[in-house]
Design an enzyme around this catalytic site. Structure first.
Site, mmCIF file in Angstrom:
data_model
loop_
_atom_site.group_PDB
_atom_site.id
_atom_site.type_symbol
_atom_site.label_atom_id
_atom_site.label_comp_id
_atom_site.label_asym_id
_atom_site.label_seq_id
_atom_site.Cartn_x
_atom_site.Cartn_y
_atom_site.Cartn_z
ATOM 1 N N ASP A 159 25.534 -2.739 6.785
ATOM 2 C CA ASP A 159 24.075 -2.585 6.735
ATOM 3 C C ASP A 159 23.880 -1.432 7.654
ATOM 4 O O ASP A 159 22.743 -0.703 7.385
ATOM 5 C CB ASP A 159 23.508 -3.922 7.695
ATOM 6 N N GLN A 212 0.917 -1.243 0.053
ATOM 7 C CA GLN A 212 0.040 0.211 0.154
ATOM 8 C C GLN A 212 0.923 1.388 -0.083
ATOM 9 O O GLN A 212 0.458 2.279 -0.772
ATOM 10 C CB GLN A 212 -0.872 -0.143 1.208
ATOM 11 N N GLN A 230 22.750 -12.533 9.177
ATOM 12 C CA GLN A 230 21.640 -11.976 8.203
ATOM 13 C C GLN A 230 20.525 -12.900 7.885
ATOM 14 O O GLN A 230 19.506 -12.504 7.435
ATOM 15 C CB GLN A 230 22.662 -12.054 7.035
ATOM 16 N N THR A 274 17.028 -10.457 1.759
ATOM 17 C CA THR A 274 18.624 -10.382 1.982
ATOM 18 C C THR A 274 19.194 -11.653 1.424
ATOM 19 O O THR A 274 18.592 -12.746 1.943
ATOM 20 C CB THR A 274 18.722 -9.664 3.247
ATOM 21 N N HIS A 329 13.236 11.521 -41.837
ATOM 22 C CA HIS A 329 14.597 11.781 -41.024
ATOM 23 C C HIS A 329 15.661 12.430 -41.918
ATOM 24 O O HIS A 329 16.388 13.307 -41.802
ATOM 25 C CB HIS A 329 15.141 10.386 -40.615
ATOM 26 N N GLU A 379 23.846 -11.160 -2.747
ATOM 27 C CA GLU A 379 23.844 -9.325 -2.454
ATOM 28 C C GLU A 379 25.013 -9.225 -1.437
ATOM 29 O O GLU A 379 25.707 -8.157 -1.908
ATOM 30 C CB GLU A 379 22.610 -9.329 -1.523
ATOM 31 N N HIS A 380 25.165 -9.714 -0.340
ATOM 32 C CA HIS A 380 26.278 -9.442 0.459
ATOM 33 C C HIS A 380 27.319 -10.753 0.372
ATOM 34 O O HIS A 380 26.996 -11.867 0.352
ATOM 35 C CB HIS A 380 26.002 -9.509 1.825
ATOM 36 N N HIS A 417 17.136 -11.777 9.086
ATOM 37 C CA HIS A 417 16.137 -11.000 8.707
ATOM 38 C C HIS A 417 14.852 -11.526 8.296
ATOM 39 O O HIS A 417 13.933 -10.855 8.419
ATOM 40 C CB HIS A 417 16.717 -10.851 7.080
#
Length: 427
Positions: free
Chosen positions: A352, A182, A250, A228, A411, A318-319, A253
């Protein structure tokens, strides 16, 4: 040859879960697009049990929330933000406008122009992701974005004061206590009470990431960031306690957060499995971390660092934390990663929360083609051209012939008109 000592859910199982998320998000976005504020309010009530008189915080509310926090908390936020700001400013200094004369009388250039308005999502839910305010709001402001709005969900029916403080200190122009799909849809599409933005940024759960994907095109996005991912690359010089700690740090998460170990040492792998089990029984967030490790955890045994590099590039996580005798090898050769953490002295939590690099990073293999959020993501590099009369006649002749090869008569006429108008100037 790489040997998988542990695997998580199959790609088919993950795809089925992704399909369910996609369908749910699509319905929510359509409802908000059609009914605006009413749909936003109903969705917030249903999902977050949150229906305030206004989702937007007044300056008085913001000041009261900041005043409710301990002085040390404010100092800690300011310390983290000073690090993020310094690095973002250094990155921005690398972006320069250019103007060059490529041929006599032909002047080309580009300008770096900040996006006009940005919506920043700061996740909440299970954890108040305070640091995401630094990474998105502050970085956008350093880039020069004029209007930056920020949304974060309530947590157990309460406004997360530290998150609001971080948003305000970072320079947010509008702050809304609104979460999930939302929030993303309201910022992108606009409602009677929320003016739309040009770009959405920030991490989030699978639903937030899917909302960004579906809203892309209507607005720009930074990247698809979430859930993550963490990879630890380790050799025999690493210790199991650190490997396990950094994986579980991690995995907490969320239950769908992938975590992986690539190692040249079977002994280390076995010790890490034992250490993970020990820590899971002690960690306050162990229940969540256990689901992530059991369902999305991977362990790969390789014969060499070269093979570890190849497997790491395939994962494109990602990491990526490197606990090997020579971490520099991976900095020199690895190509697919969101952020690298080199050596035992650093870790993903530093990135982080506090050290200054941005923690909004590519997931689900996106590191193959993009880096993470940085000041440049908020800046459009736009080209321009200026041509002198004597040059346009010469360029026009080339352009007309090239257009005719492609059967673009209109053109070609643009070019021929300049040849007719300015050919005397070329003599």
């Amino acid at each position: 040859m790489a040997t998988f000592l542990k695997v998580g859910k199959s790609s088919e199982e993950i795809a089925q879960a992704d399909l369910q998320v996609k369908t749910t998000v699509q319905g929510l976005i359509q409802d908000i697009q059609e009914r605006g504020d009413a749909a936003v309010r109903e969705t917030s009530a249903k999902l977050d049990n949150w229906t305030p008189e206004s989702f937007k915080l007044s300056q008085r509310q913001i000041d009261e929330l900041i005043g409710s926090l301990p002085e040390q908390t404010i100092k800690d936020l300011q310390f983290a933000q000073s690090n993020v700001r310094r690095f973002a400013e250094a990155q921005k200094s690398a972006l320069v406008d250019i103007e060059v004369e490529t041929l006599p009388g032909v002047i080309l250039g580009h300008k770096n122009i900040p996006v006009n308005s940005v919506g920043c999502y700061v996740p909440g839910g299970r954890y108040p992701m305070v640091a995401s305010a630094h990474m998105s709001v502050l970085t956008a402001k350093v880039a020069g974005v004029k209007r930056v709005i920020a949304c974060t969900p309530p947590i157990n029916g309460q406004i997360p004061a530290a998150t609001v403080a971080a948003m305000s200190l970072a320079g947010a122009d509008e702050i809304y206590i609104l979460g999930g799909v939302q929030a993303m849809a309201a910022m992108a599409l606009g409602t009677d009470t929320i003016a739309p933005v040009d770009m959405l940024v920030g991490p989030g759960n699978a639903y937030v990431a899917e909302a960004k994907r579906q809203l892309f095109g209507k607005v720009g996005i930074d990247l698809l960031a979430g859930p993550t991912e963490t990879l630890v690359i380790a050799d025999e010089t690493a210790d199991a306690e650190m490997v396990a700690t950094d994986l579980l740090g991690q995995a907490e998460h969320g239950p769908t957060s992938p975590c992986a170990l690539i190692t040249t040492s079977q002994k280390l792998a076995e010790e890490t499995f034992e250490e993970i089990e020990r820590q899971l029984n002690l960690l306050p967030t162990g229940e969540i971390a256990r689901m992530a490790w059991e369902n999305y955890g991977t362990a790969i045994l390789v014969d060499s660092l070269e093979e570890a590099l190849a497997e790491a590039n395939k994962l494109a996580y990602e990491h990526v934390e490197v606990l090997t005798q020579d971490p520099q090898y991976f900095l020199d050769h690895m190509t697919n990663f969101g952020a690298l953490f080199l050596g035992p002295e650093t870790n993903v939590a530093y990135g982080d929360k506090v050290i200054g690099t941005n923690h909004t990073l590519p997931t689900k293999g996106a590191a193959r083609y993009t880096g993470g959020l940085w000041v440049g993501k908020f800046i459009k590099t736009c080209t321009y051209q200026k041509v002198k009369p004597e040059a346009t006649a010469m360029i026009g002749e080339y352009c007309a012939r090239l257009c005719e090869i492609e059967n673009f008569a209109g053109h070609a006429e643009q070019a021929k008109l300049r040849v007719r108008r300015y050919s005397n100037a070329a003599r």
